[in-house]
Motif scaffolding. Structure first.
Motif, PDB file in Angstrom:
ATOM      1  N   ILE A 237     -44.807  15.037 -30.789  1.00  0.00           N
ATOM      2  CA  ILE A 237     -43.545  14.382 -30.446  1.00  0.00           C
ATOM      3  C   ILE A 237     -42.465  14.737 -31.464  1.00  0.00           C
ATOM      4  O   ILE A 237     -41.305  15.011 -31.102  1.00  0.00           O
ATOM      5  CB  ILE A 237     -43.741  12.859 -30.352  1.00  0.00           C
TER       6      ILE A 237
ATOM      7  N   TYR B 131     -45.364  13.302 -23.458  1.00  0.00           N
ATOM      8  CA  TYR B 131     -45.213  12.611 -24.737  1.00  0.00           C
ATOM      9  C   TYR B 131     -46.120  11.389 -24.817  1.00  0.00           C
ATOM     10  O   TYR B 131     -46.650  11.047 -25.886  1.00  0.00           O
ATOM     11  CB  TYR B 131     -43.763  12.165 -24.942  1.00  0.00           C
TER      12      TYR B 131
ATOM     13  N   PHE C 263     -43.244   5.981 -27.902  1.00  0.00           N
ATOM     14  CA  PHE C 263     -43.480   6.998 -26.879  1.00  0.00           C
ATOM     15  C   PHE C 263     -44.760   6.759 -26.088  1.00  0.00           C
ATOM     16  O   PHE C 263     -44.887   7.258 -24.973  1.00  0.00           O
ATOM     17  CB  PHE C 263     -43.507   8.388 -27.526  1.00  0.00           C
TER      18      PHE C 263
ATOM     19  N   PHE D  14     -39.795  16.652 -29.358  1.00  0.00           N
ATOM     20  CA  PHE D  14     -38.695  15.762 -28.998  1.00  0.00           C
ATOM     21  C   PHE D  14     -37.640  15.730 -30.097  1.00  0.00           C
ATOM     22  O   PHE D  14     -36.490  16.098 -29.870  1.00  0.00           O
ATOM     23  CB  PHE D  14     -39.206  14.356 -28.717  1.00  0.00           C
TER      24      PHE D  14
END
Length: 894
Positions: free
Chosen positions: A340, A332, A367, A344
Motif C-alpha cells: 500500500i 489494497y 485500507f 498508493f
C-alpha cells in the motif's frame, strides 16, 4: 486560462450581460488563483462555490460528482443514541449465525451466500435498532426491500429474537418438509416474515420506487394515512447494472418521493469480480442519481480515515482516492502495508510525506477494514440525514468490504460470492475477532454450533426493547383480512343482456364494466385503473374527466382539450395511474396495488390493461414477482390475439401470451369470447380474491378490439364459463340450412375472437357439406388443464375423479376441432383429457401485417380453413369421402 469568458457555454452567451465589468472581475479572480495557487486550487474553489450555491437554492446546474469522501464529515455527525457495545454484540451474534447456517447447510449441497450480509451487516442492524418502523405501531410501518443474498443475516436476527428456531435454521433451503426457510425473501413460502421478493435483481429497486409512489397515492386519495411509512430498498452496487434498477429514478425525483431511501452496498464486487474494475462505481452512481434529481449521501470511509484527511493539507489524498480504480482498491484490502505504501502513497511526493507520519497499523486499519458502511455512527448519520431530507428521494452509497469479518480467505476475494462455507479454524478466528463466548468444546463433533446469548440475555432484551419502541418486529408481513362487499348486480346486467344489434369489441365491454363498477358506493373507490399510455387505444378516455389521472401536483396547466367532454384531467386525488410508455413501471404499480391488502391493510382492486403482447412477453418476470408477493387483481391483455391487429405486424401480433401465462401457478387465465363471459368472470374474480375466503391468485383476461354483436347470456352456462368450457349452441339451433338428422357430427371449440370463425364454419358445414357441428366456447384452456391435473394428482392418492373437460364432452358425437387466435399449444393443453379424436388450429409462427381476413387465411384459421380441417377429420374416420376435402380446398381457394 486566457479569455475564460469567451469559453462560456454557448447557451450562456445568448443571455445579455447586464454588468460586463463585474463578470470580468470574477474571471480575473479565477485567473489569479490559478496562477498563484495552481489549477487544482481554482478547481476546488469553483466546486465549493457551486456547492454553496446549490445549498442556497440558486437555480444552477448541479455538480454530478463530489469528492470521493463522506458527504457528512465527522464533525457534523449527530450524537449516536444507542448502546454501541450492545449493538456490536447483537451484530456479532447475527454475523455468526448467518455464516453457521450456510456452512451447516453446505453438507447437504444446498448452498447459500455468506459474503453479502457480512459486508452489509451494519447497514441492516443500524436500521433495525433505530429506524425501521414495525407494523404494530400506528400506520403501516416501513416497507423493507431486503437484498436477496443477505437473507441469512435476516434469518439470524429472527433466530435471535425468537421468531425462528434452530431447527428452521438447519432447514435453510430445505422447504419440502414444511419447516424450512426459503433461500431468498419469498412471501409465498414464508408469508409471516417476508413482504417483498427481491432476488430477481433489478425488480427490487423498481418496485420500491412504485411502492413509495403508491403510498402517496393512497394518502392523496384519502384511503390510508401513509405519512409515517418509509420505503427502504437495500441494493448491491452490481445490481445497479440491471436496467430496471434505474428505470424509474426520474419518476421518484419528479414526484418528490422523500418517503424513499435506497441503500446501495458498495462493496465494489459483483458475482464474478469487481463491479467497475477500471472505474469507480460510487462516483458513477452518484452522477447518475444526482443527475436524476436524488439527494445523494456518500458514507465511504470509517473513522480511522479522519487522521489521514486532517493531514491532507494539499488535497493530494482526496485526488488520489478519486483516481484509483475500484479493482485496485479491492487489491489494497488484501495486500500488506508495504504494498500500500508503494502503490498508493508512492504516487506523488505529497502522499509519500503524508504516509511518513502514519504507522503501519493505521494504514492497515484504513485500507483493510475502515469503511463507512461498517461503522454504526456513520450509518446512523446517513440514515438520519436521509429521513430529514425533504423534497426528493435519497440514495446512500455506503462503501464496505465484501466478506467483512469472515477472515482473509473471504474478504475482498473475487470468488467469495460462490464460497459457501468456512472451516472450523476460520470460525474460531471469526469468534475471536467478534469476541463471542463460544468455547472450543462446542466444535468437538466437527459441526459449527449456532450461538445464542439466551432469551433473557441483555442482548435479546435490548433488541426487543428497540423493536418495541419502533413498532414491533421487522421485517414482518401481517394480513388482517377485510372482505369487500360484492358489487350490485346492476353493474353486470348490461353485459349479460347483450348489445342488441350494436357491435361492441370485448375490450370496450370490459372498460364499460369497470366504469360501472367504479361507481359502486362501497367498492368503487378501490378500483385502480393502470395503463401504460394506451388508454385512448382501449377507449378509456371517458374515464379521464370522471376518475381523473393521478398526479401529486394536480393539474398545473390548462389542457389543450379542456373544452371537450372527455378532456385530459390530472388531479391529486386522481384514480387512474397512466404511466407513460413503461410496461415495467405499470407492472410495478400493479404489484403495489395488488398487495395493498397486506402492506397497508387496505384491499385495492387494480386492473392493468396493456397492449397485445406487451405484458407477459415483456414483463413475465414481474408477473412471477406478483405471484411471489401473493398479489390480487386483474391483468387485461387488450387488443389480444395474433390476427386482430390489422396492419400492426410481427412485433404486435400476440399468439403466445396465454402459453407464457400458463406457466404461472397463481394466474387464472381466461380468453372470453363474449361480453357476458367477461361479466361472469370478473364477478367471480371479485368473490375469489376479495370475498370472505380470499385466494392468493390473480386473473389474466384477454379481450379483443374487433367489434361484434354481443349476444345475451344463455341460461345455465355460468359454471361452464368459470370452469373453462360450455356448449354455446348445437347444429339443431341453426335457423336455416340445418343438416339432416343422420349427418356426420363434429364438435367445434374456440376461445376469444375465434368463436366467430367457428360460428361461420358451423353454417358452412351445415349448408354446403351436410355436417352437423356443435359450437363450444372454451373460456379458459388453462383452467381446464389445471382442474384436470388436480384430478390426475388425486388419482395418485387413490381418489378417482373425472376431469371437467372429459365430463363436459361426454357423449358428444364426432371428433373435436379446437381453434384459437393463439399458438396450437394453447388449446392443445387439454388434448390428453379429451376422449374424442382431437386436433387443433392456431396461429403458429411469426405474425405479419395484413387485414384480419388476410392474416386468418395465412394462418389457416378462417372459417373456410376450419371447414376443410373438420372435413379432413371426418374423412379420416370414414364419415365423409376423401374427395370432399379436396373439393372444399378448391372451392375456398386454399
Amino acid at each position: 486560462m486566457s479569455d475564460p469568458v469567451g469559453k462560456l457555454p454557448s447557451e450562456l452567451d445568448q443571455l445579455p450581460d447586464r454588468d460586463t465589468e463585474e463578470t470580468a472581475e470574477w474571471a480575473a479572480s479565477l485567473d489569479a488563483v490559478a496562477q498563484a495557487a495552481g489549477t487544482r486550487r481554482a478547481e476546488y474553489l469553483l466546486r465549493r462555490t457551486l456547492q454553496h450555491a446549490e445549498a442556497a437554492g440558486l437555480a444552477l446546474p448541479k455538480l454530478l460528482e463530489t469528492d470521493y469522501v463522506n458527504t457528512i464529515p465527522t464533525a457534523a455527525e449527530p450524537e449516536f443514541p444507542g448502546d454501541e457495545e450492545m449493538e456490536a454484540k447483537i451484530t456479532a451474534w447475527n454475523r455468526w449465525n448467518a455464516a453457521a447456517m450456510v456452512t451447516r447447510g453446505s453438507k447437504y449441497g444446498v448452498g447459500g451466500h455468506i459474503a453479502t450480509f457480512a459486508s452489509a451487516a451494519w447497514l441492516y442492524e443500524t436500521g433495525f435498532q433505530h429506524f425501521f418502523r414495525g407494523k404494530e405501531a400506528d400506520g403501516s410501518g416501513d416497507q423493507l426491500y431486503i437484498q436477496g443474498h443477505a437473507s441469512p443475516g435476516i434469518y439470524a436476527r429472527a433466530f435471535l429474537d425468537g421468531r425462528i428456531s434452530e431447527q428452521q435454521l438447519d432447514n435453510f433451503r430445505q422447504e419440502s418438509g414444511g419447516n424450512g426457510l426459503p433461500s431468498y425473501p419469498h412471501p409465498r413460502r414464508l408469508p409471516w416474515l417476508w413482504e417483498f421478493p427481491t432476488v430477481s435483481m433489478g425488480l427490487g429497486p423498481l418496485s420500491a420506487i412504485y411502492q413509495a409512489r403508491f403510498n402517496r397515492y393512497l394518502q392523496n386519495r384519502s384511503i390510508k394515512d401513509t405519512a409515517n411509512s418509509h420505503v427502504w430498498a437495500f441494493l448491491g452496487d452490481g445490481e445497479m447494472d440491471e436496467p430496471e434498477s434505474t428505470a424509474a429514478l426520474a419518476l421518484a425525483s419528479r414526484e418528490q418521493l422523500d418517503n424513499l431511501t435506497f441503500v446501495i452496498n458498495c462493496n465494489l464486487q459483483r458475482l464474478d469480480g469487481p463491479v467497475r474494475a477500471n472505474f469507480r462505481v460510487v462516483q458513477e452512481l452518484e452522477a447518475q442519481f444526482r443527475g436524476a434529481g436524488w439527494n445523494v449521501i456518500k458514507s465511504l470511509w470509517g473513522s480511522a480515515w479522519d487522521e489521514l484527511f486532517q493531514l491532507d493539507t494539499t488535497g493530494a489524498l482526496v485526488r488520489r482516492l478519486r483516481e484509483v480504480p475500484d479493482a485496485q482498491f479491492q487489491t489494497y484490502a488484501t495486500r500488506d502495508v508495504a504494498y500500500i505504501r508503494q502503490h498508493f502513497f508512492g504516487a506523488n511526493a505529497d502522499l509519500v510525506q503524508l504516509a511518513g507520519v502514519l504507522s503501519d497499523a493505521k494504514i492497515a486499519e484504513c485500507f483493510h477494514s475502515s469503511r463507512g458502511g461498517h461503522e454504526p455512527r456513520k450509518v446512523y448519520a446517513a440514515y438520519k440525514a436521509a429521513l430529514e431530507h425533504k423534497g426528493a428521494p435519497t440514495v446512500i452509497l455506503a462503501q464496505t468490504v465484501k466478506g467483512y469479518t469472515l477472515g482473509a480467505g473471504f474478504e475482498s476475494k473475487n470468488a467469495n460470492h460462490q464460497m459457501k462455507k468456512l472451516t472450523i479454524d476460520e470460525f474460531k478466528d471469526m469468534r475471536d475477532l467478534l469476541g463471542l463466548p463460544i468455547p472450543d468444546s462446542a466444535f468437538a463433533d466437527g459441526v459449527v454450533p449456532y450461538g445464542h446469548p439466551g432469551a433473557n440475555s441483555p442482548e435479546v432484551q435490548y433488541l426487543n426493547e428497540r423493536r418495541a419502541a419502533l413498532g414491533g418486529p421487522a421485517p414482518a408481513r401481517k394480513v388482517k383480512h377485510v372482505a369487500l362487499p360484492a358489487p350490485a348486480d346492476r353493474s353486470f346486467a348490461p353485459l349479460l343482456k347483450g348489445s342488441g344489434k350494436q357491435e361492441m369489441a370485448t375490450t370496450m365491454a370490459f372498460v364499460r364494466l369497470v366504469k360501472d363498477l367504479m361507481r359502486d358506493k362501497e367498492t368503487g373507490k378501490r378500483w385502480v385503473p393502470i395503463v401504460p399510455d394506451e388508454a385512448r387505444t382501449f377507449g378509456m378516455e371517458s374515464l379521464f374527466p370522471s376518475a381523473g389521472i393521478y398526479s401529486p401536483l394536480g393539474q398545473t396547466y390548462e389542457p389543450v382539450d379542456r373544452d371537450q367532454l372527455m378532456y385530459y384531467k390530472e388531479a391529486k386525488d386522481g384514480q387512474i395511474l397512466n404511466e407513460g410508455i413503461t410496461e415495467a413501471g405499470a407492472m410495478a404499480d400493479f404489484i403495489a396495488a395488488c398487495t395493498s391488502y397486506a402492506t397497508h391493510g387496505e384491499p385495492m382492486i387494480p386492473f392493468y390493461i396493456f397492449y397485445s403482447m406487451f405484458g407477459w412477453q415483456r414483463t413475465a418476470d414481474q408477473m412471477w414477482q406478483l405471484a411471489d408477493q401473493l398479489g390480487k387483481g386483474f391483468i387485461v391483455g387488450a387488443t389480444a390475439g395474433r390476427t386482430t391487429l390489422t396492419g400492426e405486424g410481427l412485433q404486435h401480433a400476440d399468439g403466445h401470451s396465454h402459453l407464457i401465462a400458463s406457466t404461472n401457478p397463481a394466474s387464472l387465465n381466461y380468453d372470453p369470447a363474449f361480453a357476458y363471459e367477461i361479466a361472469v368472470i370478473v364477478k367471480d374474480g371479485l368473490r375469489r380474491m376479495y370475498g370472505e375466503t380470499p385466494e392468493d391468485v390473480f386473473y389474466y383476461l384477454t379481450v379483443y378490439n374487433e367489434p361484434k354483436v354481443q349476444p345475451a347470456m344463455p341460461a345455465g352456462v355460468e359454471e361452464g364459463i368459470l370452469k373453462g368450457l360450455y356448449r354455446f349452441n348445437t347444429a339443431a339451433d341453426l335457423a336455416e340450412a340445418a343438416p339432416a338428422a343422420d349427418a356426420p357430427k363434429v364438435q367445434l371449440m374456440a376461445s376469444g375472437t375465434a368463436i366467430h370463425w367457428i360460428l361461420e364454419a358451423q353454417k358452412l358445414l351445415a349448408a354446403e357439406w351436410n355436417v352437423a357441428a356443435d359450437v363450444w366456447s372454451a373460456t379458459s384452456w388453462g383452467e381446464l388443464r389445471r382442474e384436470a391435473l388436480e384430478c390426475d394428482e388425486a388419482l395418485l392418492r387413490g381418489e378417482v375423479r373425472t376431469p371437467y373437460v372429459t365430463r363436459a364432452l361426454e357423449g358428444a358425437a364426432g371428433p373435436v376441432l379446437a381453434v384459437s387466435d393463439w399458438m396450437r399449444q394453447v388449446p392443445d393443453q387439454i388434448s390428453q383429457w379429451v376422449e374424442q379424436d382431437y386436433t387443433s388450429l392456431g396461429t403458429d409462427g411469426f405474425g405479419l401485417s395484413d387485414t384480419r381476413e388476410g392474416a386468418r387465411r395465412h394462418f389457416g384459421v378462417d372459417a373456410q380453413s376450419i371447414v376443410v380441417a373438420a372435413l379432413a377429420q371426418l374423412a379420416r374416420r370414414g364419415e365423409v369421402p376423401a374427395s370432399a376435402v379436396k373439393e372444399a380446398r378448391e372451392r375456398y381457394g386454399l
